[in-house]
Every structure is written in C-alpha cells, then in structure tokens.
Design an enzyme around this catalytic site. Structure first.
Site, PDB file in Angstrom:
ATOM      1  N   ALA A  35       0.924  -1.108  -0.147  1.00  0.00           N
ATOM      2  CA  ALA A  35      -0.035  -0.233   0.020  1.00  0.00           C
ATOM      3  C   ALA A  35       0.670   1.213  -0.076  1.00  0.00           C
ATOM      4  O   ALA A  35       0.444   2.222  -0.438  1.00  0.00           O
ATOM      5  CB  ALA A  35      -0.905  -0.085   1.188  1.00  0.00           C
ATOM      6  N   ARG A  47     -21.025  -7.635  18.107  1.00  0.00           N
ATOM      7  CA  ARG A  47     -22.074  -7.717  19.283  1.00  0.00           C
ATOM      8  C   ARG A  47     -21.703  -8.635  20.283  1.00  0.00           C
ATOM      9  O   ARG A  47     -22.046  -8.604  21.469  1.00  0.00           O
ATOM     10  CB  ARG A  47     -23.449  -8.327  18.663  1.00  0.00           C
ATOM     11  CG  ARG A  47     -24.299  -7.522  17.861  1.00  0.00           C
ATOM     12  CD  ARG A  47     -25.491  -8.334  17.341  1.00  0.00           C
ATOM     13  NE  ARG A  47     -25.299  -9.286  16.334  1.00  0.00           N
ATOM     14  CZ  ARG A  47     -26.097 -10.169  15.711  1.00  0.00           C
ATOM     15  NH1 ARG A  47     -27.173  -9.886  15.950  1.00  0.00           N
ATOM     16  NH2 ARG A  47     -25.228 -11.000  14.768  1.00  0.00           N
ATOM     17  N   ARG A  48     -20.413  -9.424  20.006  1.00  0.00           N
ATOM     18  CA  ARG A  48     -19.760 -10.425  20.999  1.00  0.00           C
ATOM     19  C   ARG A  48     -18.270 -10.460  20.486  1.00  0.00           C
ATOM     20  O   ARG A  48     -17.841 -10.338  19.392  1.00  0.00           O
ATOM     21  CB  ARG A  48     -20.513 -11.672  21.417  1.00  0.00           C
ATOM     22  CG  ARG A  48     -20.601 -12.370  19.629  1.00  0.00           C
ATOM     23  CD  ARG A  48     -21.444 -13.822  20.121  1.00  0.00           C
ATOM     24  NE  ARG A  48     -22.626 -13.155  20.120  1.00  0.00           N
ATOM     25  CZ  ARG A  48     -23.496 -13.226  19.136  1.00  0.00           C
ATOM     26  NH1 ARG A  48     -23.302 -13.455  17.889  1.00  0.00           N
ATOM     27  NH2 ARG A  48     -24.876 -12.789  19.374  1.00  0.00           N
ATOM     28  N   LYS A 105     -22.926  -9.058  -0.564  1.00  0.00           N
ATOM     29  CA  LYS A 105     -23.699  -9.116  -2.118  1.00  0.00           C
ATOM     30  C   LYS A 105     -25.047  -8.723  -2.162  1.00  0.00           C
ATOM     31  O   LYS A 105     -25.511  -8.168  -3.305  1.00  0.00           O
ATOM     32  CB  LYS A 105     -23.505 -10.534  -2.717  1.00  0.00           C
ATOM     33  CG  LYS A 105     -24.213 -11.858  -1.953  1.00  0.00           C
ATOM     34  CD  LYS A 105     -23.353 -12.290  -0.771  1.00  0.00           C
ATOM     35  CE  LYS A 105     -23.801 -13.504   0.035  1.00  0.00           C
ATOM     36  NZ  LYS A 105     -23.073 -14.310   0.857  1.00  0.00           N
ATOM     37  N   VAL A 132     -18.572 -11.212  -4.230  1.00  0.00           N
ATOM     38  CA  VAL A 132     -19.100 -12.244  -5.325  1.00  0.00           C
ATOM     39  C   VAL A 132     -17.757 -13.309  -5.265  1.00  0.00           C
ATOM     40  O   VAL A 132     -16.536 -12.966  -5.439  1.00  0.00           O
ATOM     41  CB  VAL A 132     -19.082 -11.664  -6.856  1.00  0.00           C
ATOM     42  CG1 VAL A 132     -19.228 -12.870  -7.902  1.00  0.00           C
ATOM     43  CG2 VAL A 132     -20.105 -10.761  -6.684  1.00  0.00           C
ATOM     44  N   GLY A 134     -16.068 -14.801  -3.069  1.00  0.00           N
ATOM     45  CA  GLY A 134     -15.062 -15.032  -2.236  1.00  0.00           C
ATOM     46  C   GLY A 134     -13.591 -14.432  -2.639  1.00  0.00           C
ATOM     47  O   GLY A 134     -13.682 -13.406  -2.846  1.00  0.00           O
ATOM     48  N   GLY A 187     -21.414 -27.149   8.635  1.00  0.00           N
ATOM     49  CA  GLY A 187     -21.413 -25.629   8.885  1.00  0.00           C
ATOM     50  C   GLY A 187     -21.577 -24.999   7.364  1.00  0.00           C
ATOM     51  O   GLY A 187     -21.266 -23.692   7.132  1.00  0.00           O
ATOM     52  N   LYS A 205     -25.333 -12.480  -6.631  1.00  0.00           N
ATOM     53  CA  LYS A 205     -23.958 -12.317  -7.357  1.00  0.00           C
ATOM     54  C   LYS A 205     -24.192 -12.104  -8.756  1.00  0.00           C
ATOM     55  O   LYS A 205     -23.348 -11.330  -9.445  1.00  0.00           O
ATOM     56  CB  LYS A 205     -23.184 -13.692  -6.877  1.00  0.00           C
ATOM     57  CG  LYS A 205     -22.993 -13.651  -5.173  1.00  0.00           C
ATOM     58  CD  LYS A 205     -22.447 -15.209  -4.916  1.00  0.00           C
ATOM     59  CE  LYS A 205     -22.440 -15.242  -3.263  1.00  0.00           C
ATOM     60  NZ  LYS A 205     -21.832 -16.768  -3.133  1.00  0.00           N
ATOM     61  N   GLY A 302     -15.616 -18.604   3.109  1.00  0.00           N
ATOM     62  CA  GLY A 302     -14.543 -18.953   4.027  1.00  0.00           C
ATOM     63  C   GLY A 302     -14.062 -17.705   4.851  1.00  0.00           C
ATOM     64  O   GLY A 302     -13.856 -16.559   3.887  1.00  0.00           O
TER      65      GLY A 302
END
Length: 440
Positions: A35, A47-48, A105, A132, A134, A187, A205, A302
C-alpha cells in the site's frame, strides 16, 4: 518518509470479519509495503467477542454506527450482512466522508445503485470485490482485466453450498435432503438454507457480475431464480447417462433482444471445465469476443479466502488515498450508467431459448409415449434423446426426454399439457440444458 496510516473500522467480527482482522494483523508489514503506508485497525464493532481474534489494543464497541461516525476512521469495512441495517450503516459512513469496503452481495445487488450514487456525490470509494465468489478476484478481472472485450456470456457456480450438495448427490447417489443435512452439520449450509439452495444468494452475485459485464444498472428484482430442492438422485443419474452433469448455475447472456439473467439447475456437458468444479468451490466462466473463454476458480467463501478480497480492496483504497488522484474505475465498469437505462433490457424468462431435460412419471400402457411426442411436436420441439425404463403393465415408470433448443414459453405450454394427461402422475421435472460452447 513514513506516510500517515490508513485507519480502518471493521463492523462485524463473524466468519469474514475475524478473517479480515487476522489477515490485517498477521500480514501488516507485507500489506504496508504493497500500500505504501500502514493499514491499521482503529476500531471494531461486534455484538460479542470472537475468541479467534486478539483485539488487545484495539477499540471495541457494540455499536456499529459509532464506527461510521468515528472521525479517526478513514475506511469502514461492512461485514454484518443483510439489507436494511447494512444500508443505513454504509450510507451513514459515506455521508461522513468515509470510504467503504463490503463483502455484502445482498446489499450491493439490492441497494447498490443508491449507494454508488451517494458515494459518487461525496467523492468516496465503495469497494466490493469480496461480495462475489469469496477470494476469487472475478470482479476486478471483468471490470478491468477484460475491459477491451464485449462480453458475450458468463456462467458461474457461485454458491458453494449448492455445489457441495449436487457433488455428493452425484458421487454417492444420495438424496437432496440427506446431503443438505450433512452440509448443515458441517457448517456449509445455514439452519435455514433457503438463500443457498433456492438460488437467492447466487442471484445476488449474478446481478452484480452482469451489471459489470454489460454496463447495466443493478436489477436483482428481474433475475429469474430457481433452486435445487426438487433435483432427485435419479435426475443426477440420468444426466450422467446422457453425458451431462447437473450444476446450479448463474447464467447471463447478451442477445439481440436483450440480456438473460437467470439462476437455475443446469445440465452441462461433462467435458466443460465447470463440470469438474466440485464440493464447495466456486468458478465463473466468461466469454469475451477478443480474449475468448476464461475461467476463474477458487474458494468462494470462508474466513480468510473472503478476507483476501476484503484486504485487496483496502489496498486499492489506501493507494487511492496516497495518490489523491481523481479518476477512478467506475463501480460497474462503465461510465454514465443510470437506473432507468433500458438499452439492454433484462429478458423475461419465457423468452429464453435453451434445450431441456424432462422427467415424467407415466402409466406404462400403449400410446402414452406417442401422446407425449405429439404434444412436443405441436409446439415445434424436437426430441434429441429419450430413455424409458421397462416396467410391469400398469406400473408408473419414468420417461426421460432431452429436447433441442426451444423457447421457454413453448416449454411451459408443453409441461402444462403433459401434467393434464391422466396417464402422467405428478409434476413434470424440467431442467435446462446449456452447452456453454466456447465457440458459440
């Protein structure tokens, strides 16, 4: 001279959020070299707590809107998902002069036109490569790498859950419900799998890909969407016997009449590269008039594969900030796109032309097959192949038909007439067939 760091606020610390956090932390030095300045995490909203992330030394809040209003945040990374709250968050960040990176998406497909207009007016960037496929850099490839081409068609396996289910149905001869339960246990599928197995996720997508490929506004509401829940083990087996594999594809084609935009189960020839994409992997085939066929393959979901795309977008934003240039690649690849642009209209599904696989249960008695053939013939539809299993007199037996290309409107009428016959039991199964011919 050390340039001022780009400060990032991450909203959402779930699967993708945690992956993004960890990649930014682990590869901080390499990212800074690319960069030209450090990219640091200024704040996280979740939230957690996520035990996979060590947030020591990072400001943490439960209020995502606090990040959108934090004057020390240069770029807001939206990873909360969903429609309405995400839209409100992104528009607030833009109004506060912040660049936005998102993997959402659904947000882009449904609210992208509004968001891009707001970003343009404010002079900030909205980057969405991770929305779109991954970690596959397909958006940048189509928008920039294939910029010289007139895109003829694209077709993609863009939902890993559906591809996992169809792969195991074929390899192991299992039923849809059985493999879906396994995908949920592993999962790969949500407890409510509707978005995945009914094609909504893929349609989000595909809407984005088609807008970038053809230079049309985002029009998710016009995408035809059909799921895989009615595909049986027998359909998978018969497709194999006919030389095809069933995939849940998003397909968009440019035709003289307009643009096709459709997601549905599809028979494709075994020799096509997309046919060999198995499990949870994604792949998108793109046909350009100059480059010819190209294929983009990899992990479509993932934590870290998607984080790879999120961080790549952050790098682009950081470089833009560093150079302070005023020319940016248009969000949807083409300049001057407006929501009312109908120069390339989305075609209704009944106007689509393709070949078809039909499976029907018929009483095994003389004349039934002749009546089926007559109904097809009256609609101008030719039969390419037929499979009829032997059975005891009067028993219901499956008849498998493969047709030549015809218009969906004619096929709808055929199915209506077939299902009205007393010798046909239950609904007729219809799966569209695409050659994805690299020379078409």
């Amino acid at each position: 001279m050390t340039l001022k760091p780009v400060r990032v606020g991450i909203c959402g610390l779930g699967t993708v959020g945690s992956g993004t956090f960890n990649v930014l932390m682990r590869n901080a030095d390499e990212i800074a070299r690319r960069a030209g300045r450090p990219i640091v995490i200024e704040q996280v909203a979740a939230r957690r707590d996520n035990p996979d992330c060590d947030t020591t030394g990072v400001k943490v809040t439960a209020d995502i809107f606090e990040v959108a209003q934090n004057p020390d945040v240069d770029v807001l990374v939206e990873l909360i998902g969903g429609y309405d709250v995400a839209r409100e968050l992104v528009l607030m960040a833009i109004a506060n002069g912040k660049h936005v990176v998102t993997a959402n998406k659904a947000l882009i497909a449904v609210h992208g036109n509004e968001i891009f207009r707001a970003a343009h007016d404010k002079g900030v960037i909205v980057a969405f490569e991770a929305a779109v496929a991954g970690g596959i850099p397909v958006i940048k490839s189509i928008r920039e790498g294939l910029g010289a081409n007139c895109i003829e068609w694209l077709a993609g396996i863009i939902n890993g859950t559906g591809n996992y289910i169809l792969t195991h149905m074929r390899d192991e001869g299992r039923a849809f419900e059985d493999v879906l339960a396994e995908a949920q246990a592993l999962g790969y599928a949500e407890s409510d799998p509707t978005f995945d197995v009914e094609g909504i996720d893929a349609a989000h997508k595909l809407t984005i890909l088609a807008s970038i490929a053809y230079g049309v506004p985002l029009q998710f509401e016009k995408a035809y969407t059909e799921g895989i829940s009615r595909i049986t083990a027998e359909d998978v087996e018969q497709a194999d016997n006919l030389g095809y594999i069933i995939k849940h594809l998003g397909i968009s084609k440019r035709t003289e009449a307009g643009l096709e935009l459709r997601v549905h189960p599809t028979l494709i020839p075994k020799e096509r590269l997309l046919a060999s994409v198995h499990g949870v992997k994604n792949a998108i085939a793109v046909m350009g008039d100059a480059v010819g066929p190209t294929l983009y393959y990899g992990a479509g979901a993932g934590a870290e594969p998607t984080a790879s795309a999120v961080v790549a977008d952050l790098l682009d934003v950081a470089r833009d900030i560093a150079t302070e240039h005023h020319y940016r690649v248009p969000y949807l690849a083409f300049s001057g796109i407006t929501e009312g642009d109908d120069s390339l209209p989305i075609l209704p599904m009944e106007d689509i032309v393709t070949a078809y696989y039909l499976r029907l249960l018929a009483v095994d008695r003389p004349g039934v097959l002749a009546r089926v053939a007559t109904i097809l013939s009256e609609q101008g539809i030719s039969i390419e192949a037929i499979i009829q299993k032997e059975a005891t007199e009067g028993e219901l037996v499956p008849i498998i038909l493969l047709t030549h290309r015809t218009r969906e409107k004619q096929m709808n009428e055929v199915i209506r007439q077939l299902e009205s016959l007393s010798d046909i039991a239950g609904p007729v199964t219809r799966i569209r067939v695409e050659s994805l011919d690299e020379q078409q």
